[in-house]
Structures are given as C-alpha cells and as structure tokens.
Design a protein around this motif. Structure first.
Motif, PDB file in Angstrom:
ATOM      1  N   GLN A   1       0.825  -1.204   0.000  1.00  0.00           N
ATOM      2  CA  GLN A   1       0.000   0.000   0.000  1.00  0.00           C
ATOM      3  C   GLN A   1       0.861   1.256   0.000  1.00  0.00           C
ATOM      4  O   GLN A   1       0.566   2.227  -0.716  1.00  0.00           O
ATOM      5  CB  GLN A   1      -0.925  -0.007   1.212  1.00  0.00           C
ATOM      6  CG  GLN A   1      -2.041  -1.035   1.133  1.00  0.00           C
ATOM      7  CD  GLN A   1      -2.896  -1.066   2.387  1.00  0.00           C
ATOM      8  OE1 GLN A   1      -2.678  -0.301   3.324  1.00  0.00           O
ATOM      9  NE2 GLN A   1      -3.881  -1.952   2.415  1.00  0.00           N
ATOM     10  N   ARG A   2       1.935   1.249   0.790  1.00  0.00           N
ATOM     11  CA  ARG A   2       2.823   2.403   0.808  1.00  0.00           C
ATOM     12  C   ARG A   2       3.495   2.600  -0.553  1.00  0.00           C
ATOM     13  O   ARG A   2       3.644   3.736  -1.023  1.00  0.00           O
ATOM     14  CB  ARG A   2       3.889   2.244   1.901  1.00  0.00           C
ATOM     15  CG  ARG A   2       3.333   2.231   3.311  1.00  0.00           C
ATOM     16  CD  ARG A   2       4.422   2.457   4.351  1.00  0.00           C
ATOM     17  NE  ARG A   2       5.467   1.452   4.321  1.00  0.00           N
ATOM     18  CZ  ARG A   2       5.475   0.343   5.051  1.00  0.00           C
ATOM     19  NH1 ARG A   2       4.448   0.078   5.857  1.00  0.00           N
ATOM     20  NH2 ARG A   2       6.489  -0.509   4.993  1.00  0.00           N
TER      21      ARG A   2
ATOM     22  N   GLU B   1       2.359   1.636  -3.500  1.00  0.00           N
ATOM     23  CA  GLU B   1       1.357   2.073  -4.471  1.00  0.00           C
ATOM     24  C   GLU B   1       1.035   3.549  -4.295  1.00  0.00           C
ATOM     25  O   GLU B   1       0.873   4.290  -5.269  1.00  0.00           O
ATOM     26  CB  GLU B   1       0.099   1.226  -4.339  1.00  0.00           C
ATOM     27  CG  GLU B   1       0.296  -0.214  -4.812  1.00  0.00           C
ATOM     28  CD  GLU B   1      -0.898  -1.095  -4.526  1.00  0.00           C
ATOM     29  OE1 GLU B   1      -1.769  -0.686  -3.718  1.00  0.00           O
ATOM     30  OE2 GLU B   1      -0.961  -2.197  -5.106  1.00  0.00           O
ATOM     31  N   ALA B   2       0.972   3.999  -3.042  1.00  0.00           N
ATOM     32  CA  ALA B   2       0.685   5.413  -2.785  1.00  0.00           C
ATOM     33  C   ALA B   2       1.843   6.296  -3.232  1.00  0.00           C
ATOM     34  O   ALA B   2       1.641   7.375  -3.804  1.00  0.00           O
ATOM     35  CB  ALA B   2       0.404   5.628  -1.304  1.00  0.00           C
ATOM     36  N   ALA B   3       3.062   5.835  -3.006  1.00  0.00           N
ATOM     37  CA  ALA B   3       4.230   6.627  -3.378  1.00  0.00           C
ATOM     38  C   ALA B   3       4.388   6.713  -4.886  1.00  0.00           C
ATOM     39  O   ALA B   3       4.824   7.737  -5.421  1.00  0.00           O
ATOM     40  CB  ALA B   3       5.486   6.038  -2.741  1.00  0.00           C
ATOM     41  N   GLY B   4       4.055   5.616  -5.575  1.00  0.00           N
ATOM     42  CA  GLY B   4       4.268   5.567  -7.013  1.00  0.00           C
ATOM     43  C   GLY B   4       3.253   6.327  -7.825  1.00  0.00           C
ATOM     44  O   GLY B   4       3.483   6.623  -8.995  1.00  0.00           O
ATOM     45  N   ARG B   5       2.108   6.664  -7.245  1.00  0.00           N
ATOM     46  CA  ARG B   5       1.038   7.403  -7.928  1.00  0.00           C
ATOM     47  C   ARG B   5       0.602   6.734  -9.219  1.00  0.00           C
ATOM     48  O   ARG B   5       0.000   7.370 -10.086  1.00  0.00           O
ATOM     49  CB  ARG B   5       1.468   8.850  -8.209  1.00  0.00           C
ATOM     50  CG  ARG B   5       1.788   9.643  -6.953  1.00  0.00           C
ATOM     51  CD  ARG B   5       2.170  11.065  -7.282  1.00  0.00           C
ATOM     52  NE  ARG B   5       2.510  11.805  -6.082  1.00  0.00           N
ATOM     53  CZ  ARG B   5       2.909  13.073  -6.075  1.00  0.00           C
ATOM     54  NH1 ARG B   5       3.020  13.726  -7.217  1.00  0.00           N
ATOM     55  NH2 ARG B   5       3.201  13.676  -4.936  1.00  0.00           N
ATOM     56  N   GLY B   6       0.941   5.482  -9.348  1.00  0.00           N
ATOM     57  CA  GLY B   6       0.526   4.731 -10.519  1.00  0.00           C
ATOM     58  C   GLY B   6       0.689   3.256 -10.233  1.00  0.00           C
ATOM     59  O   GLY B   6       0.774   2.445 -11.144  1.00  0.00           O
TER      60      GLY B   6
ATOM     61  N   GLU C   1       6.292   2.848  -8.842  1.00  0.00           N
ATOM     62  CA  GLU C   1       7.243   3.176  -7.785  1.00  0.00           C
ATOM     63  C   GLU C   1       8.568   2.457  -8.012  1.00  0.00           C
ATOM     64  O   GLU C   1       9.635   3.024  -7.765  1.00  0.00           O
ATOM     65  CB  GLU C   1       6.661   2.808  -6.427  1.00  0.00           C
ATOM     66  CG  GLU C   1       7.607   2.960  -5.248  1.00  0.00           C
ATOM     67  CD  GLU C   1       8.072   4.396  -4.990  1.00  0.00           C
ATOM     68  OE1 GLU C   1       8.848   4.597  -4.045  1.00  0.00           O
ATOM     69  OE2 GLU C   1       7.675   5.310  -5.752  1.00  0.00           O
TER      70      GLU C   1
ATOM     71  N   ARG D   1      10.367   4.454 -10.526  1.00  0.00           N
ATOM     72  CA  ARG D   1      10.876   5.697  -9.955  1.00  0.00           C
ATOM     73  C   ARG D   1      12.168   5.444  -9.180  1.00  0.00           C
ATOM     74  O   ARG D   1      13.135   6.221  -9.280  1.00  0.00           O
ATOM     75  CB  ARG D   1       9.824   6.322  -9.029  1.00  0.00           C
ATOM     76  CG  ARG D   1      10.251   7.685  -8.473  1.00  0.00           C
ATOM     77  CD  ARG D   1       9.411   8.101  -7.296  1.00  0.00           C
ATOM     78  NE  ARG D   1       9.669   7.279  -6.114  1.00  0.00           N
ATOM     79  CZ  ARG D   1      10.712   7.433  -5.309  1.00  0.00           C
ATOM     80  NH1 ARG D   1      11.638   8.356  -5.563  1.00  0.00           N
ATOM     81  NH2 ARG D   1      10.859   6.647  -4.260  1.00  0.00           N
TER      82      ARG D   1
END
Length: 238
Positions: free
Chosen positions: A117-118, A120-125, A130, A133
């Motif tokens: 979840q962290r 996915e939230a950080a990757g914004r996609g 992520e 990135r």
C-alpha cells in the motif's frame, strides 16, 4: 528519540554448533541513523543479522524492530514483520535472474500488504510505477530498467536493483550486507551517495555491514561488532 532497533540482554547459540554463541548486553539504533557495523569474517555478523531480521529467535532477551519484540512472536508473525518492516540488500544480491528488474523489485510486496500500500501510494501509478521511480533515482539507464531479465544486467546494475527492492514500500529499517565489497573507491562513494539519498527520502534507518573501516567517515556512526557483542566459542551461559 525513537529507536529503529533495540537489543536488550540478548543471547543465542546455534543448534548443533557446540560452543558457538553470541550475546549482546544492549544496543540501540536511533530512527533515521546511518550506521556502519564493522566486523571481520567469522566475527558473528551473520548470526547478529539473523536475529535482527527475525530469522532466528534469541534464547534470551529482546530484539525489537520498530518497537516490535521479534522474540515474542511465532515464526509466521516474525516473517510478516520482516517482510513489512525490514529491507535487506544481500551481499550476492539474490535476484531472480530470469525475472525482470521490476518484478524483482516488487517481489517483497507479495508478502507485505501494508508495504505494498505504501509503495502504491508513493508511485502514484501503482507499485510498478514506484519500482521504476526508484530505478531512475538510483541512476539506472532506460535499457537496464526495461531489460527483460535481471540476469542480463551488469553487476553494478544488479546491485542497484537489489537496493531498489530493499527500499520499495519504505521499510523502517534497511540492512545492507557488504554491498560495496566488489566496488572501487570511486564507485563506493557514488553508490553510498545514492543509498543515503534514498534512505533519507524514505525515512529509512540504514545499518550497513562491512569489514572496510575506510567507509566509516561517510556514516553518522561506526561501531565494531566486538564493542557490542561477545562470541562464546567454548561454552554458552544460559
């Protein structure tokens, strides 16, 4: 100050290895620290790491990672805590050679839903965004990022894939086991710059294990294993 790692009155002996044990009266690592742990081959580094990562339970004492006492947990829950809260860069990288770089990086997330979840939230996609990135931040070229198999990459590129795998999902603690042993001095400095930057961005505490004390000035602190731990080779006090 918050602690990423705390060992209290820890003692452990390997089953079947008569006379070989490790004890740590007390050791604390502050959250956000960059620590170099120095020790020669056979000094007990692998034993200590097995306790920190929850692979083995201490015979006595407490091993707390991010506030959780690993020794108080059963094997399944220890595995979950390790997957969620600890990233590891292995000396030999331990990548899946026939999987893509992105698949290798995302592998820990299969066993850690909160970490996923962290990511996915950080990757914004999603987690794969992520992973990309992180690879870009670690200066991997596009052709390496898009490689069909990690086994096609150079040793230095595989090393950065292993770091991205350890960092994805921002685990509170990252353990790096001799990750610079095959690098020259210039490459070591460049690698450490990238590693420090990404750990700081993720809020991740770094403990790097090495035998090379020349790296010490790059870290917030450097300690020798014998300063915090005692090896018992001829007997073990319960």
């Amino acid at each position: 100050m918050a602690e990423a790692l705390a060992l209290t009155d820890v003692a452990f002996r390997w089953p079947g290895r008569a006379g070989f044990g490790l004890s740590v009266p007390g050791w604390r690592v502050a959250a956000g620290a960059r620590l170099l742990l120095l020790g020669e081959s056979g000094s007990g580094k692998s034993t200590l790491l097995s306790l920190i990562c929850g692979i083995n339970r201490p015979d006595r004492g407490r091993v707390e990672v991010d506030g959780t006492d690993l020794g108080a947990l059963g094997s399944t829950r220890r595995d979950r805590v390790r997957a969620e809260r600890i990233g590891v860069v292995f000396q030999q990288f331990n990548l899946l050679p026939y999987a893509s770089p992105t698949d290798n990086i995302c592998l820990p997330l299969r066993f850690a839903p909160e970490r996923r979840q962290r990511a996915e939230a950080a990757g914004r996609g999603g987690a794969r965004a992520e992973a990309r990135r992180l690879m870009t931040a670690l200066k991997l070229p596009e052709e390496a990022i898009d490689a069909p198999r990690a086994g096609l990459l150079s040793v230095g590129q595989q090393q950065r894939i292993a770091v991205a795998r350890a960092l994805i999902g921002a685990p509170p603690l990252l353990i790096a086991d001799e990750p610079t042993s095959a690098l020259d001095a210039g490459s070591q400095d460049a690698f450490l710059d990238l590693l420090f930057t990404q750990c700081e961005a993720a809020g991740t505490t770094l403990i790097m294990v090495s035998h090379d004390d020349r790296l010490a000035p790059r870290f917030d602190d450097a300690i020798r294993l014998e300063d915090i731990a005692t090896i018992q080779r001829t007997g073990f006090a319960a």
